[in-house]
Design a protein around this motif. Structure first.
Motif, PDB file in Angstrom:
ATOM      1  N   ARG A  63      16.030  21.618  13.111  1.00  0.00           N
ATOM      2  CA  ARG A  63      15.016  22.546  13.625  1.00  0.00           C
ATOM      3  C   ARG A  63      13.716  22.519  12.818  1.00  0.00           C
ATOM      4  O   ARG A  63      12.617  22.460  13.399  1.00  0.00           O
ATOM      5  CB  ARG A  63      15.569  23.976  13.636  1.00  0.00           C
ATOM      6  CG  ARG A  63      14.564  24.994  14.174  1.00  0.00           C
ATOM      7  CD  ARG A  63      15.134  26.405  14.223  1.00  0.00           C
ATOM      8  NE  ARG A  63      14.153  27.333  14.760  1.00  0.00           N
ATOM      9  CZ  ARG A  63      14.366  28.644  14.928  1.00  0.00           C
ATOM     10  NH1 ARG A  63      15.538  29.171  14.581  1.00  0.00           N
ATOM     11  NH2 ARG A  63      13.412  29.418  15.418  1.00  0.00           N
ATOM     12  N   HIS A 120      23.744  19.622  24.502  1.00  0.00           N
ATOM     13  CA  HIS A 120      22.731  18.737  23.915  1.00  0.00           C
ATOM     14  C   HIS A 120      21.754  18.231  24.977  1.00  0.00           C
ATOM     15  O   HIS A 120      20.564  18.029  24.680  1.00  0.00           O
ATOM     16  CB  HIS A 120      23.414  17.565  23.215  1.00  0.00           C
ATOM     17  CG  HIS A 120      22.492  16.800  22.315  1.00  0.00           C
ATOM     18  ND1 HIS A 120      21.735  17.392  21.321  1.00  0.00           N
ATOM     19  CD2 HIS A 120      22.170  15.468  22.268  1.00  0.00           C
ATOM     20  CE1 HIS A 120      21.013  16.485  20.708  1.00  0.00           C
ATOM     21  NE2 HIS A 120      21.245  15.302  21.271  1.00  0.00           N
ATOM     22  N   HIS A 161      18.906  20.517  25.273  1.00  0.00           N
ATOM     23  CA  HIS A 161      17.907  20.326  24.217  1.00  0.00           C
ATOM     24  C   HIS A 161      16.974  19.171  24.570  1.00  0.00           C
ATOM     25  O   HIS A 161      15.757  19.259  24.364  1.00  0.00           O
ATOM     26  CB  HIS A 161      18.620  20.047  22.888  1.00  0.00           C
ATOM     27  CG  HIS A 161      17.699  19.689  21.765  1.00  0.00           C
ATOM     28  ND1 HIS A 161      16.851  20.595  21.167  1.00  0.00           N
ATOM     29  CD2 HIS A 161      17.486  18.501  21.125  1.00  0.00           C
ATOM     30  CE1 HIS A 161      16.161  19.992  20.213  1.00  0.00           C
ATOM     31  NE2 HIS A 161      16.518  18.722  20.161  1.00  0.00           N
ATOM     32  N   HIS A 162      17.516  18.098  25.098  1.00  0.00           N
ATOM     33  CA  HIS A 162      16.706  16.916  25.396  1.00  0.00           C
ATOM     34  C   HIS A 162      15.908  17.027  26.684  1.00  0.00           C
ATOM     35  O   HIS A 162      14.782  16.525  26.759  1.00  0.00           O
ATOM     36  CB  HIS A 162      17.604  15.676  25.496  1.00  0.00           C
ATOM     37  CG  HIS A 162      17.804  14.981  24.193  1.00  0.00           C
ATOM     38  ND1 HIS A 162      16.954  14.013  23.715  1.00  0.00           N
ATOM     39  CD2 HIS A 162      18.771  15.114  23.260  1.00  0.00           C
ATOM     40  CE1 HIS A 162      17.389  13.578  22.537  1.00  0.00           C
ATOM     41  NE2 HIS A 162      18.499  14.229  22.240  1.00  0.00           N
ATOM     42  N   PHE A 179      13.229  21.559  24.275  1.00  0.00           N
ATOM     43  CA  PHE A 179      13.515  20.961  22.966  1.00  0.00           C
ATOM     44  C   PHE A 179      13.429  21.965  21.824  1.00  0.00           C
ATOM     45  O   PHE A 179      13.700  21.619  20.668  1.00  0.00           O
ATOM     46  CB  PHE A 179      12.590  19.766  22.685  1.00  0.00           C
ATOM     47  CG  PHE A 179      11.113  20.079  22.797  1.00  0.00           C
ATOM     48  CD1 PHE A 179      10.446  20.784  21.809  1.00  0.00           C
ATOM     49  CD2 PHE A 179      10.388  19.634  23.886  1.00  0.00           C
ATOM     50  CE1 PHE A 179       9.103  21.055  21.905  1.00  0.00           C
ATOM     51  CE2 PHE A 179       9.024  19.898  23.997  1.00  0.00           C
ATOM     52  CZ  PHE A 179       8.378  20.607  23.002  1.00  0.00           C
ATOM     53  N   LYS A 227      15.310  24.608  21.828  1.00  0.00           N
ATOM     54  CA  LYS A 227      16.602  25.299  21.911  1.00  0.00           C
ATOM     55  C   LYS A 227      17.739  24.322  21.619  1.00  0.00           C
ATOM     56  O   LYS A 227      17.581  23.117  21.679  1.00  0.00           O
ATOM     57  CB  LYS A 227      16.802  25.914  23.305  1.00  0.00           C
ATOM     58  CG  LYS A 227      15.691  26.865  23.743  1.00  0.00           C
ATOM     59  CD  LYS A 227      15.668  28.131  22.909  1.00  0.00           C
ATOM     60  CE  LYS A 227      14.616  29.108  23.446  1.00  0.00           C
ATOM     61  NZ  LYS A 227      14.548  30.349  22.632  1.00  0.00           N
ATOM     62  N   TRP A 228      18.908  24.897  21.342  1.00  0.00           N
ATOM     63  CA  TRP A 228      20.156  24.141  21.123  1.00  0.00           C
ATOM     64  C   TRP A 228      19.962  23.007  20.113  1.00  0.00           C
ATOM     65  O   TRP A 228      20.081  21.835  20.435  1.00  0.00           O
ATOM     66  CB  TRP A 228      20.715  23.583  22.434  1.00  0.00           C
ATOM     67  CG  TRP A 228      21.336  24.587  23.341  1.00  0.00           C
ATOM     68  CD1 TRP A 228      21.077  24.738  24.674  1.00  0.00           C
ATOM     69  CD2 TRP A 228      22.328  25.585  23.014  1.00  0.00           C
ATOM     70  NE1 TRP A 228      21.831  25.762  25.199  1.00  0.00           N
ATOM     71  CE2 TRP A 228      22.606  26.303  24.196  1.00  0.00           C
ATOM     72  CE3 TRP A 228      22.992  25.945  21.844  1.00  0.00           C
ATOM     73  CZ2 TRP A 228      23.521  27.364  24.245  1.00  0.00           C
ATOM     74  CZ3 TRP A 228      23.894  27.000  21.876  1.00  0.00           C
ATOM     75  CH2 TRP A 228      24.152  27.693  23.065  1.00  0.00           C
ATOM     76  N   PHE A 229      19.727  23.399  18.861  1.00  0.00           N
ATOM     77  CA  PHE A 229      19.533  22.398  17.811  1.00  0.00           C
ATOM     78  C   PHE A 229      20.850  21.844  17.287  1.00  0.00           C
ATOM     79  O   PHE A 229      20.858  20.818  16.618  1.00  0.00           O
ATOM     80  CB  PHE A 229      18.733  23.004  16.659  1.00  0.00           C
ATOM     81  CG  PHE A 229      17.291  23.236  17.012  1.00  0.00           C
ATOM     82  CD1 PHE A 229      16.383  22.193  17.006  1.00  0.00           C
ATOM     83  CD2 PHE A 229      16.838  24.499  17.365  1.00  0.00           C
ATOM     84  CE1 PHE A 229      15.049  22.386  17.336  1.00  0.00           C
ATOM     85  CE2 PHE A 229      15.515  24.713  17.695  1.00  0.00           C
ATOM     86  CZ  PHE A 229      14.611  23.655  17.685  1.00  0.00           C
ATOM     87  N   ASP A 271      23.191  28.593  16.715  1.00  0.00           N
ATOM     88  CA  ASP A 271      22.061  28.705  17.646  1.00  0.00           C
ATOM     89  C   ASP A 271      21.964  30.104  18.232  1.00  0.00           C
ATOM     90  O   ASP A 271      20.867  30.656  18.356  1.00  0.00           O
ATOM     91  CB  ASP A 271      22.214  27.679  18.774  1.00  0.00           C
ATOM     92  CG  ASP A 271      21.602  26.329  18.430  1.00  0.00           C
ATOM     93  OD1 ASP A 271      20.370  26.270  18.281  1.00  0.00           O
ATOM     94  OD2 ASP A 271      22.345  25.350  18.288  1.00  0.00           O
ATOM     95  N   THR A 326      18.224  30.518  19.265  1.00  0.00           N
ATOM     96  CA  THR A 326      17.796  29.254  19.866  1.00  0.00           C
ATOM     97  C   THR A 326      18.801  28.738  20.896  1.00  0.00           C
ATOM     98  O   THR A 326      18.873  27.537  21.156  1.00  0.00           O
ATOM     99  CB  THR A 326      17.568  28.180  18.779  1.00  0.00           C
ATOM    100  OG1 THR A 326      18.703  28.127  17.902  1.00  0.00           O
ATOM    101  CG2 THR A 326      16.331  28.486  17.971  1.00  0.00           C
TER     102      THR A 326
END
Length: 240
Positions: free
Chosen positions: A54, A161, A164-165, A169, A171-173, A183, A188
């Motif tokens: 993060r 994941h 996140h991608h 981006f 969120k969800w590290f 998270d 997040t």
């Protein structure tokens, strides 16, 4: 076997696996209670994983190209071209200094406060618990980006994941199973209701930068030989 081949083609994975093996050998001659400290390393590494991802890997894009290039290799490039195997893994020049720093910190603190077996304590927490958790993270992260049959846990990790991608981006590290607790605690996560209503962030795959940003174009061209990027991949990544 295919996944193991991909993982162990990366130097940082090989070196970290060797470090964990050496750590286990060291602990074989340590008092039994030292092994009870290994779970502390698991928790510490999961926090380390979150904070590094993060607060370091998602730093605002540097204006200087040399600094941008470092972050491109560390993480920006993985978002830019998420299917590239070479960009799946933490670079060795990130993994080893973090390992050395954490080990020195735990060893130093344990020694300063007068704990017996300070060296072995650091080995248990950092080199065994921490590094094995790191290798687990690399496994699940790699798996989330591969189009292969997956276990229930691997499918769950992949779902989070992907958000996140390809959704947000910021969120969800976390990637390791169970890491979503961090998270959620840090604000997040993306809940289901928000996910249904939230629009996809513009230029999600380039972390908010225009895909034809000169820094991105320069980094792609510079590192194309290193990561085996084709001219078609580079051109496709730059398309707005």
């Amino acid at each position: 076997m295919a996944r193991l081949k991909i993982m162990f083609s990366h130097l940082s994975v090989v070196l970290m696996a060797l470090a964990a093996a050496v750590g286990i050998v060291v602990l074989a001659g340590a008092p039994w209670w030292i092994w009870l400290l290994v779970p502390l390393g698991i928790g510490a590494q999961m926090l380390n994983e979150y904070n590094l991802h993060r607060y370091v890997f998602h730093l605002p894009p540097p204006k200087r190209q040399w600094a941008f290039d470092l972050l491109y290799q560390a993480h920006y490039g993985h978002h830019d071209i998420p299917t590239n195997h070479g960009l799946f893994f933490v670079p060795v020049w990130v993994a080893l200094p973090v390992l050395a720093f954490n080990f020195g910190l735990v060893w130093g603190v344990a020694a300063i406060i007068g704990l017996p077996f300070a060296f072995e304590i650091a080995v248990a927490i950092v080199v065994v618990g921490g590094v094995l958790t790191f290798l687990g993270y690399e496994w699940f992260h790699m798996t989330s980006h591969l189009n292969i049959p997956k276990t229930r846990v691997e499918r769950y990790v992949t779902t989070l994941h992907n958000q996140h991608h390809f959704r947000d981006f910021s969120k969800w590290f976390h990637v390791s199973p169970g890491g979503e607790v961090i998270d959620r605690a840090m604000g997040t996560a993306i809940d289901r209701d928000t996910l249904r209503s939230q629009q996809r962030i513009e230029f999600i795959r380039t972390l908010g930068l225009r895909p034809d940003d000169p820094r991105l174009v320069s980094a792609r061209l510079r590192f194309a030989p290193k990561y085996g990027l084709t001219s078609a991949e580079v051109a496709r990544a730059a398309a707005v």
